[in-house]
Design an enzyme around this catalytic site. Structure first.
Site, PDB file in Angstrom:
ATOM      1  N   ARG A  72     -12.357  -8.371  10.903  1.00  0.00           N
ATOM      2  CA  ARG A  72     -12.704  -9.192   9.739  1.00  0.00           C
ATOM      3  C   ARG A  72     -14.147  -8.977   9.306  1.00  0.00           C
ATOM      4  O   ARG A  72     -14.452  -9.001   8.117  1.00  0.00           O
ATOM      5  CB  ARG A  72     -12.394 -10.667  10.022  1.00  0.00           C
ATOM      6  CG  ARG A  72     -10.891 -10.874  10.062  1.00  0.00           C
ATOM      7  CD  ARG A  72     -10.449 -12.289  10.330  1.00  0.00           C
ATOM      8  NE  ARG A  72      -8.990 -12.357  10.138  1.00  0.00           N
ATOM      9  CZ  ARG A  72      -8.237 -13.430  10.380  1.00  0.00           C
ATOM     10  NH1 ARG A  72      -8.793 -14.543  10.827  1.00  0.00           N
ATOM     11  NH2 ARG A  72      -6.931 -13.398  10.170  1.00  0.00           N
ATOM     12  N   TYR A 108      -6.449  -8.475   2.480  1.00  0.00           N
ATOM     13  CA  TYR A 108      -5.985  -8.034   3.817  1.00  0.00           C
ATOM     14  C   TYR A 108      -6.821  -8.582   4.957  1.00  0.00           C
ATOM     15  O   TYR A 108      -7.840  -9.191   4.736  1.00  0.00           O
ATOM     16  CB  TYR A 108      -5.736  -6.530   3.885  1.00  0.00           C
ATOM     17  CG  TYR A 108      -6.832  -5.515   3.630  1.00  0.00           C
ATOM     18  CD1 TYR A 108      -8.177  -5.807   3.704  1.00  0.00           C
ATOM     19  CD2 TYR A 108      -6.453  -4.192   3.334  1.00  0.00           C
ATOM     20  CE1 TYR A 108      -9.128  -4.824   3.496  1.00  0.00           C
ATOM     21  CE2 TYR A 108      -7.403  -3.204   3.118  1.00  0.00           C
ATOM     22  CZ  TYR A 108      -8.744  -3.531   3.204  1.00  0.00           C
ATOM     23  OH  TYR A 108      -9.676  -2.566   3.008  1.00  0.00           O
ATOM     24  N   GLU A 109      -6.314  -8.434   6.165  1.00  0.00           N
ATOM     25  CA  GLU A 109      -6.892  -9.081   7.369  1.00  0.00           C
ATOM     26  C   GLU A 109      -6.929 -10.602   7.220  1.00  0.00           C
ATOM     27  O   GLU A 109      -7.846 -11.257   7.715  1.00  0.00           O
ATOM     28  CB  GLU A 109      -8.302  -8.552   7.663  1.00  0.00           C
ATOM     29  CG  GLU A 109      -8.363  -7.194   8.308  1.00  0.00           C
ATOM     30  CD  GLU A 109      -7.753  -7.144   9.704  1.00  0.00           C
ATOM     31  OE1 GLU A 109      -7.669  -8.193  10.370  1.00  0.00           O
ATOM     32  OE2 GLU A 109      -7.332  -6.056  10.112  1.00  0.00           O
ATOM     33  N   GLY A 110      -5.920 -11.159   6.559  1.00  0.00           N
ATOM     34  CA  GLY A 110      -5.869 -12.602   6.331  1.00  0.00           C
ATOM     35  C   GLY A 110      -6.467 -12.936   4.986  1.00  0.00           C
ATOM     36  O   GLY A 110      -7.680 -12.813   4.812  1.00  0.00           O
ATOM     37  N   GLN A 142      -8.550 -17.601   5.568  1.00  0.00           N
ATOM     38  CA  GLN A 142      -9.862 -17.640   6.227  1.00  0.00           C
ATOM     39  C   GLN A 142     -10.445 -19.051   6.133  1.00  0.00           C
ATOM     40  O   GLN A 142     -10.998 -19.573   7.106  1.00  0.00           O
ATOM     41  CB  GLN A 142     -10.837 -16.650   5.568  1.00  0.00           C
ATOM     42  CG  GLN A 142     -10.378 -15.200   5.562  1.00  0.00           C
ATOM     43  CD  GLN A 142     -10.225 -14.605   6.950  1.00  0.00           C
ATOM     44  OE1 GLN A 142     -10.930 -14.987   7.874  1.00  0.00           O
ATOM     45  NE2 GLN A 142      -9.287 -13.686   7.099  1.00  0.00           N
TER      46      GLN A 142
END
Lengths: 591, 591
Positions: A294, A434-436, A441
């Site tokens: 992240r 992406y990556e959450g 977040q």
């Protein structure tokens, strides 16, 4: 044509004048003196601007191509990938045992920004490999590490992360991909994964997929998810490549941007997989690497904003249009350059203050990761865990906004693909997802991280800001930076208190304000970074720097951030304090 | 696949409950009763959703194609264009004398939003024609009107606006295109124009270019610019088409979006042109139509936000992911729909409150244009002139932001072209740039419009808000809407005062805050619109409406805007009051 020059001077300022790396106690930091990092950054900057940046529009225009199961990357990517490998860049911060250079993560982050700015789509191939290799490093058996890591650290083999399925993204408990145990201890993996970056391509001998799947009979939902190593080609005992595994690319997605990276639908059809870490603990294994991954995405936000800013700035200095309202600045020319106009400056200063503040924030975060990993510093680990959603969410939101603002400087030319500004915005857009996704977040920050370990880490953050303000206030000239930071930090504390009081009664009161809180937190962090940079600049000026303009510019930019960006915290607080009612009032049917 | 449903009910609410059109004194308004507009909106909505919306992704994917000087529009465009013409939509608000339907501009704006939402790139072909025809209507000779307007109102011939050249956009005084007088009173036009929307295509028999050029020997700079009619095919005295004129399309630009519209480089090679209006007064002629054209672009911002919101909302109701933190809402399903999550609602409410507030703002603006044009109301003319940069700048900035937020609801799917959400953001992006980039709108607002006629119009705006607040405060239940509006309006007044005081000493003090002022003004206008909509909803509820949910939803959305969006005015004011110093401190070389 757009161009890129690595901001090595700025990077050096942050590493040495602000973070004072080589004075740090983290193992490996003593070696990171000014000359050493200068040499590394110089080399990285050269390959970024000369090799990667020219391929960036090529990747965008040509994209990737799937033919008979083979994915072809854009012309020039393969040769550039070989060059990156030969120079050892992919393994810069990987362990020497596996062929890496063993340098701290902060240095990997610094050069990573250059590569990512110059060519985000290209850099993802090695970034994904880094993430997959780190996961094997943390959770693999000795044999697994020996089998995969030497090749992955060198990027002879690349890696992927397979989480998403068509019907589930954030909610991975809904996953359907199955892993059936075999007599030999391996598993047969069957299912479909989507949005797999670098899922298939022509730049590596083998691709090591890390795949989340469920072992039948395991716990329901997210607690029944396990992680598997699924190589494209099975690996023989002697390390040579064996037969092709039952995994294939079914489709490349047409996307808004990052066309140079192959985003694949991956079909697993009884593919052989090997359990990585414990059964049913797959999410835990994935999350070990999340802080790093992240932070890497947050870096992409800053990186795209940096290259967009560089080009917007050059255009603003070059393009003649209109006259300075306070008096002609370019009497020989038919008009003055755009940069004389106050609103163009307002725009450029927003970009500049974001990029430099964001860069400092990222590198500071990277030093916390180093402290956690290299020194076992649990306080640093807690702090970076708290701030990871802020780094990812705030820096990618703002990074995208800044690419859009940079595009705006070009007027109509900003909308034409030939000028390159559109690509920065289109590429930067993915980092918010992406990556959450950034909403997730914010949920992670407010729903989980704030209260983690009894709220210890957020209290540590406030204490740190407080003691910084106290000590900085003693330096002549710091008052103008400390006061706005204090006010902003107070807004953040007030918001935190509101969540604690109201969230007990109604969790929606906190979650309705989660996104604003993430941004409020981000502004306080950038405010802190700007105050620290101002402090370093004042120290350099007091010590008689040979580059006073550079340090005075830092002070001016810090003033801009304090005056023009930090006041945003008050609005975020007001929104938060309005609570859940305005947000949740409607029935879904009445929207 | 994305879809579109025209928001006719919301449009009717604004036209009749809020603006009370048919009670207005503007000529033509008495005919606009509820049933009449319902029928028009119904028909327009049908063609928008059934004909134009399905062609929107086709236009994006296929784009336009230039072959041997001929531009081919995307498959299906031509047939749809014919259908629009047959139904008389292009001329809905054009004079009956030239074959139009003579309806008020407000109605043209209402249906225009539907068309633009369904397919922005397509609708631009008729939008540009409308602008060109309006210019000929205002400035043409009787003969010019007779020659061109019948065909243009019907869209048998389309129109273009040619301003930009490669080296000049905003600063048109730098223009190089020449117009050399001929013995017969015509001119030979030579030069290159870029970014010409609908510059060449296959949907019309003829294309009437309006071209800015300089007559040699005229005044320097912007005062020497004249406007010319340059038809693609010369028109014979009997109205039939003559020989091809010396104008051709040299290139179609590759753009970030609106691929279905041909953005052309137009080469004028001694083309025959006819002076439109007075020599050297070309800018004045162009600007006559600017309020309309800019309102039309502001509309595009709202329109793209509307279609993006519709699809995001449908996805949020449909996509199952995670569980409501306050208790499961969909026990039969594997997860709850996205819309249960507070941050998704926060996002959707921001979209909803913007779109509906922005729509009201636009339609109110359109009524001012009608009052100015149809009743010769100079106060209305002054007010719309003041607010035009706000409508254009604020609504397109926010409109784009909302398409990005809508895309975010889709997570990874939002980034994949197949789902359609990327196109809305890419298409919406241009509206921030064309018809004067938004920074130029802010400059126009603060540098010109605020002080116009001695500041009379901005004072009239404040008086209007004040008297609205005073009268509305007497209605039960309006207090919660009036109070935040008052506070926001006070912030705007304070900012205006700051400009007056500081701007006298240093124009940069005002111009450094121009962009924030434009947004501050926009929020106050949307706050006013939401207060007016709340008043109308309360009245409907008090009168025993048969659709109480609809009106209660308006109240809830108004509350959201007041609580969550309007507080932004305080931050804009703080930024403005920080003055020029933070923005202007750096030398250009030190950026």
């Amino acid at each position: 044509m757009p161009s890129y020059t690595a901001p090595t001077k700025d990077m050096q300022f942050i590493l040495h004048d602000v973070l004072k790396l080589s004075q740090g106690t983290t193992p490996g930091y003593a070696d990171l003196d000014r000359d050493f990092t200068a040499a590394i950054l110089e080399e990285a900057g050269k390959i970024a601007s000369e090799v990667l940046a020219p391929l960036n529009p090529v990747g965008d225009t040509e994209g990737c191509r799937l033919e008979n199961g083979v994915v072809y990357t854009p012309p020039g990517f393969k040769a550039a990938f070989e060059q990156m490998k030969e120079n050892g860049w992919p393994g810069i911060d990987m362990p020497e045992d596996f062929g890496g250079q063993g340098m701290p993560y902060v240095l990997g982050t610094a050069v990573g920004e250059f590569f990512s700015a110059a060519n985000q789509a290209f850099t993802m191939y090695q970034g994904l490999t880094h993430g997959a290799a780190s996961t094997i490093l943390a959770h693999g058996t000795k044999a697994q590490k020996e089998t995969y890591l030497h090749k992955m650290v060198a990027c002879d083999w690349t890696g992927t992360m397979n989480l998403t399925e068509p019907h589930c993204g954030t909610d991975l408990g809904l996953m359907r991909t199955k892993a059936e145990p075999q007599a030999d201890g391996s598993y047969k993996i069957t299912g479909q994964k989507i949005f797999i970056s670098a899922g298939e391509h022509d730049m590596a001998e083998n691709i090591i997929h890390l795949v989340l799947a469920k072992i039948p009979g395991g716990p329901e939902g997210i607690k029944g998810v396990s992680l598997f190593i699924v190589p494209k080609f099975l690996v023989n005992e002697d390390g040579s490549l064996g037969p092709r595994n039952g995994v294939s690319c079914g489709k490349i997605e047409e996307k808004m941007g990052i066309h140079g990276n192959a985003t694949c639908v991956m079909n697993y059809d009884g593919a052989t997989g090997y359990l990585l870490g414990e059964a049913h603990k797959g999410m835990r294994a994935m999350f070990t690497m999340m802080n790093e991954a992240r932070l890497g995405v947050g870096m992409q936000g800053v990186a795209q904003a940096e290259i967009a800013f560089q080009n917007a700035l050059a255009y603003a200095k070059d393009r003649l249009q209109g006259r300075d309202i306070t008096g002609v600045k370019n009497p020989e020319g038919p008009a003055d350059p755009l940069i004389v106009h106050p609103d163009i400056r307002r725009n450029l200063m927003e970009q500049k203050s974001f990029v430099e503040g964001g860069r400092a924030f990222l590198l500071w975060g990277a030093t916390l990761i180093d402290a956690a990993h290299r020194s076992g510093d649990t306080d640093a680990d807690g702090l970076i865990s708290l701030m990871t959603p802020v780094i990812k969410g705030f820096l990618t939101d703002k990074g995208f906004d800044m690419t859009v603002q940079a595009q705006q400087v070009y007027g109509g030319h900003g909308y034409i693909e030939e000028w390159g500004m559109s690509q920065y915005a289109r590429d930067a857009r993915i980092a918010m997802i992406y990556e959450g996704a950034n909403g997730v977040q914010a949920l992670d920050l407010v729903g989980r991280k704030l209260a983690q370990d009894g709220g210890k880490h957020v209290m540590a953050f406030f204490d740190m800001v407080k003691s910084f303000c106290k000590s900085a206030a003693e330096t002549d000239g710091m008052g103008e930076f400390v006061e706005p930071l204090k006010r902003a930090s107070k807004d953040l504390q007030t918001a935190g208190m509101y969540f604690m009081q109201e969230g007990m009664k109604n969790p929606n009161a906190a979650l309705s304000g989660s996104y604003d809180f993430m941004h409020l937190f981000g502004h306080v962090c950038l405010g802190l970074m700007w105050a620290r940079m101002a402090e370093a600049a004042l120290a350099a000026l007091a010590a008689g720097t040979d580059d006073p303009d550079f340090h005075r510019t830092k002070l001016a930019t810090a003033r801009f951030y304090m005056a023009r960006q930090l006041p945003m915290t008050a609005t975020h607080l007001a929104r938060i304090q309005s609570g859940a009612e305005p947000v949740m009032a409607l029935d879904a049917a009445n929207f």
